[in-house]
Design an enzyme around this catalytic site. Structure first.
Site: not given
Length: 192
Positions: A87-88, A145, A11-12
């Site tokens: 996407d996704e 992280c 994610m991100n």
């Protein structure tokens, strides 16, 4: 020769913004793109690819029953498609990935698919599994992280607590998921 690209990350990491950028680059050169997104992810609206930094792009939604090859052929007949962007892609089914392969191999149109590789339990999604099998090129989009190490895992957070049980697919964003390095995923540490 066209290829199937799988660009994955946690994610991100900027997967959606990368997809939007690629679409823009094609269109700026007078090319046509077909942008697809699974209907299950409607956080920013139905048929919307959205980056967390606020940039959005319209897309055609697909569901479990959608035949992506038929959809492509229909759109390609209306106006020639030069590239397919997904996407996704972790939410795709096996048949979707095989249909994307057919677009690449039979129609000689490149397909770039963006998504997560592993879920919050550190298991592959169905779409990710088949993308790893069928993709011609596999590329990691890196992010970090909280500690500064490369993030490779996604933790689900419920009521402020790290959880490793539950349904595989629960659509959410920063309110539910955090990218972690392997050490902090295994330790269950969400931050300092």
């Amino acid at each position: 020769m066209a290829q199937l690209y799988y660009r994955y990350s946690t994610m991100n990491a900027g997967k959606s913004i990368e997809l939007i950028k690629v679409a823009y680059n094609y269109e700026e050169r007078g090319k046509r793109v077909l942008v697809l997104t699974p209907s299950i992810d409607d956080r920013f609206g139905v048929g919307v690819v959205a980056s967390r930094i606020g940039i959005t792009r319209e897309a055609i939604t697909i569901n479990e029953e959608t035949n992506v090859l038929e959809l492509f052929m229909k759109e390609n007949k209306r106006h020639g498609i030069d590239c397919v962007l997904v996407d996704e892609c972790q939410f795709l089914k096996k048949h979707h990935v095989q249909e994307l392969v057919e677009i690449v191999d039979s129609c000689d149109v490149p397909v770039l698919a963006y998504g997560l590789k592993n879920d919050f339990k550190n298991e592959l999604f169905e779409g990710s599994y088949y993308m790893l099998i069928y993709a011609d090129k596999i590329e990691e989009i890196k992010t970090i992280c909280w500690c500064g190490r490369k993030a490779t895992m996604v933790a689900r957070v419920v009521d402020g607590k790290f959880v490793k049980t539950g349904e595989q697919i629960v659509v959410g964003g920063n309110d539910m998921y955090i990218s972690l390095c392997r050490k902090h995923y295994n330790d269950g540490r969400l931050g300092e």
